[in-house]
Scaffold this motif. Structure first.
Motif, PDB file in Angstrom:
ATOM      1  N   TYR A 139       0.597  -6.543  14.407  1.00 45.50           N
ATOM      2  CA  TYR A 139       0.964  -7.955  14.478  1.00 45.50           C
ATOM      3  C   TYR A 139      -0.160  -8.877  14.008  1.00 45.50           C
ATOM      4  O   TYR A 139      -0.130 -10.073  14.292  1.00 45.50           O
ATOM      5  N   THR A 140      -1.169  -8.361  13.304  1.00 46.14           N
ATOM      6  CA  THR A 140      -2.235  -9.193  12.747  1.00 46.14           C
ATOM      7  C   THR A 140      -2.002  -9.399  11.252  1.00 46.14           C
ATOM      8  O   THR A 140      -1.758  -8.439  10.518  1.00 46.14           O
ATOM      9  N   PHE A 141      -2.097 -10.664  10.819  1.00 40.91           N
ATOM     10  CA  PHE A 141      -1.880 -11.017   9.419  1.00 40.91           C
ATOM     11  C   PHE A 141      -2.943 -12.012   8.966  1.00 40.91           C
ATOM     12  O   PHE A 141      -3.590 -12.663   9.783  1.00 40.91           O
ATOM     13  N   THR A 142      -3.102 -12.123   7.659  1.00 38.99           N
ATOM     14  CA  THR A 142      -4.109 -13.023   7.101  1.00 38.99           C
ATOM     15  C   THR A 142      -3.582 -13.712   5.853  1.00 38.99           C
ATOM     16  O   THR A 142      -2.558 -13.305   5.287  1.00 38.99           O
ATOM     17  N   ALA A 143      -4.295 -14.762   5.441  1.00 42.77           N
ATOM     18  CA  ALA A 143      -4.062 -15.388   4.129  1.00 42.77           C
ATOM     19  C   ALA A 143      -5.401 -15.494   3.415  1.00 42.77           C
ATOM     20  O   ALA A 143      -5.649 -16.432   2.669  1.00 42.77           O
ATOM     21  N   ASN A 144      -6.254 -14.516   3.672  1.00 39.71           N
ATOM     22  CA  ASN A 144      -7.576 -14.463   3.059  1.00 39.71           C
ATOM     23  C   ASN A 144      -7.794 -13.064   2.492  1.00 39.71           C
ATOM     24  O   ASN A 144      -7.078 -12.134   2.858  1.00 39.71           O
ATOM     25  N   VAL A 145      -8.780 -12.922   1.644  1.00 43.29           N
ATOM     26  CA  VAL A 145      -9.072 -11.624   1.053  1.00 43.29           C
ATOM     27  C   VAL A 145      -9.894 -10.768   2.004  1.00 43.29           C
ATOM     28  O   VAL A 145     -10.460 -11.255   2.977  1.00 43.29           O
TER      29      VAL A 145
END
Length: 397
Positions: free
Chosen positions: A137-143
């Motif tokens: 359930y962990t997400f990102t919008a970074n590299v």
């Protein structure tokens, strides 16, 4: 200590499981180091989240309900980030949790989310895409560090003639994640990896380390540092004439650091960037975002502001699409989903939740070529997200 140690036993069921919906707003819990060494960039994040929420509410909210941001200062400390997150979950009854800006904060929040089986949106460089730390359930919008290192190295291999590569970096865990990537790309393209020159963390004076680098005589020098040390290294690269002797590539840099170093100080230096304000010439949405940000901050946003905006939008827009805030359903919907906000099309890779996005290489301008006080860079290249991402099979995911 008892609070932190007992995190796994928290009662953190999201409020949508506890209360009737009615007109109850959806709470986006957002954690940022608003005090400490990264406060300026954290303020960018917070403002970008506020703009994202305004945009979402202007379009009707999520499932017809308004979204509100509930913010806390992590004080640039992982333990405090964890404590403030618990406060948001227990007292504020937030629906979704996101934050922060540094590795220790990220690891603390990811661990909290994993132990309690709840959603966590990661604004900072994504370092938990491995078998040991991965949370469904962990997400990102970074590299990831891998993506930023690979993008710069691939560009250097293809565009720079010299094949002697070296690294100057802070001596701690985050920069050390870049070394295997540089070594790997060097081997693939036939470059010679000459090793690393490590400076203590934190360092603000590199006068004893730059001569060591110059003695190696690399053709390409990669640099990995952040904050005040990053700013001073930019200045000292010019003072020592390093930029004249070799190609310098900061693995990751950002507008606040170039502005703090001064007009023209970034001249001739290359850097990797997740995003930068000049993309407004290509993407109308970026131009609209820039206008809103400047109206409130009187300058353009950092790339980390972009990451916070995109993460907030992609999560809440997806919740609106599937008409659910259930963390399991939301996470499933995010996997493989494609988005387009402040740059080209991006995607959340299903196997490891890496953010597959174009990554940019910029080159600093001289002061006399700057059109305005923000115009520190020319865009020289972009690397596709897939080209710079490690295959999931190598991670055991």
């Amino acid at each position: 200590a008892a609070i932190l140690g007992g995190a796994a036993a928290l009662n953190v069921s999201p409020p949508f499981l506890k209360f009737g919906l009615g007109e109850q707003p959806i709470k986006w819990g957002s954690l940022h180091p608003l005090t400490g060494g990264l406060a300026e960039m954290a303020a960018d994040q917070k403002l970008a989240v506020e703009i994202a929420i305004d945009d979402i509410n202007a379009a009707g909210g999520v499932m017809g309900r308004p979204v509100v941001g509930v913010f806390r200062d992590t004080e640039f400390d992982g333990a405090i980030a964890r404590r403030k997150a618990i406060e948001l979950l227990e007292k504020e009854k937030i629906d979704l949790m996101a934050g922060a800006l540094s590795g220790p904060e990220e690891l603390a929040l990811n661990d909290l989310a994993k132990k309690n089986n709840i959603f966590y949106g990661c604004y900072t460089q994504y370092m938990v895409d491995n078998k040991a730390s991965f949370h469904k359930y962990t997400f990102t919008a970074n590299v990831t560090p891998y993506q930023s290192a690979a993008a710069g190295a691939i560009w250097a291999a293809e565009k720079i003639k010299g094949k002697r590569w070296h690294l100057l970096a802070y001596n701690y865990s985050w920069p050390k994640m870049f070394v295997p990537v540089y070594e790997r790309i060097a081997k693939k393209y036939g470059a010679q990896w000459t090793g690393e020159t490590w400076a203590p963390f934190p360092s603000t004076d590199y006068s004893s380390y730059i001569p060591k680098v110059q003695a190696v005589k690399p053709d390409v020098l990669f640099c990995v540092c952040w904050g005040s040390g990053h700013i001073n290294l930019i200045k000292q690269m010019q003072e020592f004439g390093v930029v004249k002797d070799m190609e310098v590539i900061f693995a990751v840099s950002d507008l606040p650091w170039a502005m703090a170093a001064g007009p023209g100080k970034f001249n001739g230096i290359h850097a990797g960037m997740l995003w930068f304000w000049g993309l407004e010439e290509k993407y109308p949405a970026t131009k609209a975002f820039n206008k809103k940000f400047i109206a409130k901050q009187n300058r353009y946003s950092s790339a980390y502001g972009c990451a916070a905006y995109e993460l907030t939008r992609m999560t809440l827009d997806t919740a609106n699409e599937i008409k659910s805030l259930d963390h399991a359903k939301l996470s499933k919907a995010l996997e493989g989903h494609k988005f387009k906000y402040l740059k080209g099309e991006t995607m959340v890779r299903a196997c490891d939740h890496d953010y597959i996005s174009e990554f940019f290489i910029v080159k600093g301008k001289s002061e006399n070529k700057m059109a305005n006080k923000f115009d520190h860079y020319d865009l020289v290249h972009s690397v596709s997200g897939e080209d710079a991402a490690m295959p999931c099979s190598e991670k055991g995911l």
